[in-house]
Design a protein around this motif. Sequence first.
Motif, PDB file in Angstrom:
ATOM      1  N   GLU A   1      58.464   5.300 -12.950  1.00 50.82           N
ATOM      2  CA  GLU A   1      58.459   6.757 -12.905  1.00 50.82           C
ATOM      3  C   GLU A   1      57.172   7.323 -13.491  1.00 50.82           C
ATOM      4  OE1 GLU A   1      61.975   8.285 -14.676  1.00 50.82           O
ATOM      5  OE2 GLU A   1      63.286   7.295 -13.242  1.00 50.82           O
ATOM      6  N   ASP A   2      56.784   6.839 -14.679  1.00 50.85           N
ATOM      7  CA  ASP A   2      55.569   7.318 -15.325  1.00 50.85           C
ATOM      8  C   ASP A   2      54.893   6.126 -15.995  1.00 50.85           C
ATOM      9  OD1 ASP A   2      53.600   8.956 -16.323  1.00 50.85           O
ATOM     10  OD2 ASP A   2      54.756   9.497 -18.108  1.00 50.85           O
ATOM     11  N   ASP A   3      53.774   5.713 -15.458  1.00 48.54           N
ATOM     12  CA  ASP A   3      53.122   4.508 -15.965  1.00 48.54           C
ATOM     13  C   ASP A   3      52.005   4.792 -16.963  1.00 48.54           C
ATOM     14  OD1 ASP A   3      51.465   5.647 -14.146  1.00 48.54           O
ATOM     15  OD2 ASP A   3      50.877   3.784 -13.167  1.00 48.54           O
ATOM     16  N   THR A   4      51.764   6.063 -17.307  1.00 43.36           N
ATOM     17  CA  THR A   4      50.651   6.373 -18.207  1.00 43.36           C
ATOM     18  C   THR A   4      50.887   5.845 -19.616  1.00 43.36           C
ATOM     19  OG1 THR A   4      51.617   8.538 -18.645  1.00 43.36           O
ATOM     20  CG2 THR A   4      49.936   8.415 -16.930  1.00 43.36           C
TER      21      THR A   4
ATOM     22  N   GLN B   1      60.672   4.404 -21.969  1.00 42.51           N
ATOM     23  CA  GLN B   1      59.782   4.431 -20.822  1.00 42.51           C
ATOM     24  C   GLN B   1      60.464   3.854 -19.599  1.00 42.51           C
ATOM     25  OE1 GLN B   1      56.441   2.152 -21.928  1.00 42.51           O
ATOM     26  NE2 GLN B   1      56.248   3.118 -23.914  1.00 42.51           N
TER      27      GLN B   1
END
Length: 89
Positions: free
Chosen positions: A56-59, A52
Amino acid sequence: FLENRAPKYFENVKKSLFLRGSSTSDVVIQALSDLHCIKKPESLLFTRKCEQRPFEDDTSLEFLCQKNDCSLFGFGSHNKKRPHNLILG
């Protein structure tokens, strides 16, 4: 509904989640484990490498925090451009 959100006399303890990125230096791993030891009963330390990147992508990070009921997180990584990177949120 509003009674649940009202201020309490004793607030709930905030749990924390500490995890490491795909490449992490020994300095950052030691710092994460030290932070985990300080907050021992209310923290979780994931020892597996995560693919992770929180900015960039926190989902996926939000999912892990909600699944483990943690409101704080620590993420450690290491690369040439940003050596010994430690993100607290």
